[in-house]
Design a protein around this motif. Sequence first.
Motif, PDB file in Angstrom:
ATOM      1  N   ARG A 157       6.332 -23.770   9.138  1.00  0.00           N
ATOM      2  CA  ARG A 157       5.643 -24.115  10.395  1.00  0.00           C
ATOM      3  C   ARG A 157       4.136 -24.219  10.209  1.00  0.00           C
ATOM      4  N   VAL A 158       3.561 -23.306   9.421  1.00  0.00           N
ATOM      5  CA  VAL A 158       2.114 -23.327   9.199  1.00  0.00           C
ATOM      6  C   VAL A 158       1.751 -24.055   7.904  1.00  0.00           C
ATOM      7  N   ASP A 159       2.763 -24.646   7.249  1.00  0.00           N
ATOM      8  CA  ASP A 159       2.587 -25.398   6.011  1.00  0.00           C
ATOM      9  C   ASP A 159       1.852 -24.566   4.953  1.00  0.00           C
ATOM     10  N   ARG A 160       2.398 -23.396   4.723  1.00  0.00           N
ATOM     11  CA  ARG A 160       1.797 -22.490   3.742  1.00  0.00           C
ATOM     12  C   ARG A 160       2.815 -22.166   2.659  1.00  0.00           C
ATOM     13  N   LYS A 161       2.463 -22.537   1.438  1.00  0.00           N
ATOM     14  CA  LYS A 161       3.298 -22.237   0.273  1.00  0.00           C
ATOM     15  C   LYS A 161       2.546 -21.252  -0.614  1.00  0.00           C
ATOM     16  N   ALA A 162       3.286 -20.543  -1.452  1.00  0.00           N
ATOM     17  CA  ALA A 162       2.667 -19.622  -2.404  1.00  0.00           C
ATOM     18  C   ALA A 162       3.487 -19.612  -3.688  1.00  0.00           C
ATOM     19  N   GLU A 163       2.799 -19.439  -4.776  1.00  0.00           N
ATOM     20  CA  GLU A 163       3.430 -19.352  -6.090  1.00  0.00           C
ATOM     21  C   GLU A 163       4.038 -17.970  -6.287  1.00  0.00           C
ATOM     22  N   ILE A 164       4.983 -17.879  -7.208  1.00  0.00           N
ATOM     23  CA  ILE A 164       5.582 -16.593  -7.550  1.00  0.00           C
ATOM     24  C   ILE A 164       4.525 -15.707  -8.190  1.00  0.00           C
ATOM     25  N   ASP A 165       4.501 -14.449  -7.787  1.00  0.00           N
ATOM     26  CA  ASP A 165       3.624 -13.465  -8.414  1.00  0.00           C
ATOM     27  C   ASP A 165       4.485 -12.688  -9.408  1.00  0.00           C
ATOM     28  N   TYR A 166       4.185 -12.839 -10.675  1.00  0.00           N
ATOM     29  CA  TYR A 166       5.003 -12.224 -11.724  1.00  0.00           C
ATOM     30  C   TYR A 166       4.555 -10.818 -12.093  1.00  0.00           C
ATOM     31  N   ALA A 167       3.712 -10.209 -11.281  1.00  0.00           N
ATOM     32  CA  ALA A 167       3.278  -8.846 -11.570  1.00  0.00           C
ATOM     33  C   ALA A 167       4.506  -7.946 -11.694  1.00  0.00           C
ATOM     34  N   PRO A 168       4.552  -7.144 -12.741  1.00  0.00           N
ATOM     35  CA  PRO A 168       5.770  -6.366 -13.013  1.00  0.00           C
ATOM     36  C   PRO A 168       5.938  -5.112 -12.160  1.00  0.00           C
ATOM     37  N   ASN A 169       4.997  -4.856 -11.266  1.00  0.00           N
ATOM     38  CA  ASN A 169       4.997  -3.573 -10.579  1.00  0.00           C
ATOM     39  C   ASN A 169       6.094  -3.375  -9.546  1.00  0.00           C
ATOM     40  N   GLU A 170       6.543  -4.408  -8.863  1.00  0.00           N
ATOM     41  CA  GLU A 170       7.505  -4.215  -7.779  1.00  0.00           C
ATOM     42  C   GLU A 170       8.479  -5.368  -7.670  1.00  0.00           C
ATOM     43  N   SER A 171       9.635  -5.069  -7.076  1.00  0.00           N
ATOM     44  CA  SER A 171      10.559  -6.129  -6.690  1.00  0.00           C
ATOM     45  C   SER A 171      11.366  -5.633  -5.497  1.00  0.00           C
ATOM     46  N   LYS A 172      11.778  -6.546  -4.670  1.00  0.00           N
ATOM     47  CA  LYS A 172      12.636  -6.270  -3.506  1.00  0.00           C
ATOM     48  C   LYS A 172      13.755  -7.283  -3.563  1.00  0.00           C
ATOM     49  N   SER A 173      14.983  -6.813  -3.585  1.00  0.00           N
ATOM     50  CA  SER A 173      16.126  -7.714  -3.715  1.00  0.00           C
ATOM     51  C   SER A 173      16.877  -7.879  -2.411  1.00  0.00           C
ATOM     52  N   ILE A 174      17.404  -9.078  -2.244  1.00  0.00           N
ATOM     53  CA  ILE A 174      18.342  -9.361  -1.166  1.00  0.00           C
ATOM     54  C   ILE A 174      19.651  -9.680  -1.877  1.00  0.00           C
ATOM     55  N   PHE A 175      20.641  -8.858  -1.649  1.00  0.00           N
ATOM     56  CA  PHE A 175      21.905  -9.019  -2.355  1.00  0.00           C
ATOM     57  C   PHE A 175      22.665 -10.241  -1.865  1.00  0.00           C
ATOM     58  N   SER A 176      23.526 -10.742  -2.715  1.00  0.00           N
ATOM     59  CA  SER A 176      24.260 -11.975  -2.411  1.00  0.00           C
ATOM     60  C   SER A 176      25.083 -11.855  -1.130  1.00  0.00           C
ATOM     61  N   GLU A 177      25.595 -10.659  -0.817  1.00  0.00           N
ATOM     62  CA  GLU A 177      26.366 -10.480   0.417  1.00  0.00           C
ATOM     63  C   GLU A 177      25.502 -10.747   1.641  1.00  0.00           C
ATOM     64  N   GLN A 178      24.249 -10.267   1.606  1.00  0.00           N
ATOM     65  CA  GLN A 178      23.337 -10.503   2.727  1.00  0.00           C
ATOM     66  C   GLN A 178      22.947 -11.977   2.799  1.00  0.00           C
TER      67      GLN A 178
END
Length: 164
Positions: free
Chosen positions: A51-72
């Motif tokens: 909606r706001v036409d905002r894209k962002a590149e992947i941040d490959y910093a190794p410090n964190e990750s949050k997963s969304i499982f395939s079931e969700q």
Amino acid sequence: MAAYEFFKKEFEFRGKHARMAGELCTLNDYEHTYLKRVIDVYVLAAVVGFRVDRKAEIDYAPNESKSIFSEQMLGAKEDLDFIMQMMIILENRENMSPEESVKKAFRGPESKEEFEYYREMFNSYVRGGVEELYERLVLRKSEVEEEFYDEKTANLMALLERFG
């Protein structure tokens, strides 16, 4: 059934986007958080980013990750497919006729390259949407003259006014 289908696999926020998504939905902290689940952040961020036409590149910093499982992902697949179809239609509106763009959106990708292109487009809007939501809801401090006593409510209303 199409050869290439979106939203059937796990998704992982990485680096700063994982941190931001985590702050937008902290489990059992309804006073300070805005959404209940990471999948809710993913769905809302897709719409906001586009909606706001905002894209962002992947941040490959190794410090964190949050997963969304395939079931969700599969549980939200119908909504996510609809958002993807709207993105494809609107993304192609200048390059092809409305009929062609609708056919493309509902037919789905016909090659691995096209699948990867649209998946990355979608996820870049998601990351941009996460940044937008984070800036507007978490970082934003309410103004003294705002009519809402609660900062959380003031931030939500300011976000809604941005789209008004």
